[in-house]
Design a protein around this motif. Structure first.
Motif: not given
Length: 457
Positions: A185-187, A189-197, A209-218, A268-271
């Motif tokens: 799901k997160s992957s 969402l990241a595709m949509l954030a980068r590729h959506t026009a 999860r706090g551990r995943e925030v930086r991984e998601f951003l970078e 929004m991740d997640s409702i």
């Protein structure tokens, strides 16, 4: 000095008002029970949504919000941990200036692009203070008037083949992304954030999860994706009030850019975690549980938030921007009929389903195109494109129905021409749906690939 001019007198009076110390009402902490703080002495001064400051014993202040009343006591929930707070501590309330709304405001600015912040508008990155915009935006705003809202815009290129072909989205549409845990799901969402026009992307990480925030951003979002995004973060260890506020804050930021006439993508991740925060707040303040422990206020609050997304106001004086929103829904135990998922399907304009079996088979994104639906598809695709999608769906459905017989050898080639065609073309459609997360495919190219997969061998 004497002032005879009316404008001069008005200016002097206005300047004098700023020198007057604001009224501050002080109450006392009477009791603490779970997440709720009972406050004595504020009952006649505060209302639901007002902010108070709780003074802990070590001197630091704990911001809190009034969520209810019990007899003569005001009930507050904190935006931070309650460590150091006890009975008798002061609870300070400064009455709002005239016209200041409940729930607070955010000074949203165009310079927030590329920044990461918490739900209260405080920076979480290392780029210094957040600049303030020219006006304060209400965090708990009402949706645009239904009769004055613009229509949905043209179709939106999200860069993902499965969605472009089988769940085509229009600008201003609201979709749910239904998924169990660990399916990608997160992957996606990241595709949509980068590729959506789109012009601007706003991401709300609610209970992440706090551990995943930086991984998601970078790793997932990347530098290019972050440059056009505003990210609001409230991790899983945050108090429920802060997790709830993350959804409101992200919607407020999206509305700021929509009101400028821009095309905004809200992810929004997640409702579901927003609803869990509402459940904690409701139960802690004494609300009775209803469906699977969710109090009634959860299902009343959902449409108030979701209806704020979508097209803006239409008219000669309004810039009709669009908020295209995708809300991820974390279904518990892969049960797509649990209360939150069921309620959301009735509010949103379509749903995208991620399937665990598809992910286990190694096809990503693991979108089940047979169970996914966009209610805007008939009006935004060409008839030939809709025919391609219908044919591909029929072939995939037929192949799924016959898959057990084919594996067991109970079906003989030539018995049914349609099944023979499905046996040949379904794997080609599946291969077309497979896509790397750093790979972007436009709408026209997506339909061209689907057309090629459906051509006779």
């Amino acid at each position: 000095m004497r002032y005879t001019n009316l404008l001069e007198r008005t200016a002097v009076c206005r300047a004098g008002l700023h020198d007057i110390a604001p009224l501050q009402v002080e109450g006392r902490v009477a009791a603490l029970s779970g997440l709720v703080v009972d406050i004595d002495g504020l009952g006649g001064h505060v209302s639901i949504g007002d902010r108070v400051l709780l003074a802990a014993r070590d001197g630091h202040g704990i911001p809190a919000e009034i969520v209810g009343f019990r007899h003569d006591l005001a009930q507050a929930m904190p935006f931070a941990a309650l460590d150091g707070l006890g009975p008798g501590n002061a609870a300070l309330f400064q009455p709002r200036m005239a016209g200041e709304p409940n729930g607070g405001t955010l000074p949203v600015s165009d310079d927030w692009l590329g920044r990461v912040l918490d739900p209260l508008g405080r920076p979480l990155d290392s780029h210094g203070p957040l600049p303030s915009g020219p006006r304060l935006c209400r965090v708990r705003a009402a949706p645009p008037e239904a009769t004055r809202r613009a229509r949905l815009g043209p179709r939106l290129d999200v860069g993902v083949r499965a969605l472009n072909c089988f769940a085509t989205c229009r600008q201003g549409q609201r979709l749910g992304l239904f998924s169990g845990s660990g399916i990608g799901k997160s992957s996606l969402l990241a595709m949509l954030a980068r590729h959506t026009a789109c012009d601007v992307a706003v991401l709300a990480l609610v209970g992440e999860r706090g551990r995943e925030v930086r991984e998601f951003l970078e790793d997932d979002l990347g530098e290019a994706g972050l440059a056009r995004s505003v990210v609001v973060v409230a991790t899983s260890d945050s108090p429920p009030l802060l997790r709830r506020q993350a959804a409101y804050a992200a919607m407020t930021v999206a509305e700021h850019f929509r009101d400028q006439g821009r095309s905004v993508l809200l992810l929004m991740d997640s409702i579901t975690r927003f609803c869990l925060a509402l459940r904690e707040i409701g139960l802690s303040s004494g609300e009775p549980p209803a469906t699977r422990g969710y109090p009634p206020s959860v299902f009343a609050e959902l449409p108030r938030l979701l209806e704020r997304a979508g097209p803006g106001l239409d008219g000669p004086e309004a810039a009709a921007g669009q908020i295209t929103a995708l809300f991820s829904v974390l279904v518990e135990g892969d049960d797509h009929n649990e209360p939150v998922a069921d309620a959301l399907r009735g509010i949103l304009d379509g749903h995208i389903v991620l399937d665990r079996r598809i992910a286990e088979g190694g096809r990503y994104p693991a979108i089940d195109v047979l169970r996914s639906l966009s209610r805007a598809v008939p009006g935004c695709n060409a008839p030939e494109e809709n025919a391609l999608s219908r044919r591909a769906r029929a072939l995939l459905a037929l192949h799924g129905d016959m898959s057990d017989m084919i594996r067991l050898g109970a079906y003989r080639a030539g018995s049914d021409p349609m099944v023979d065609e499905a046996v040949v073309l379904a794997p080609r459609i599946e291969a077309m749906l497979r896509q790397e997360r750093d790979q972007r495919t436009g709408i026209e190219d997506s339909f061209a690939l689907l057309r090629g997969a459906l051509e006779p061998a």
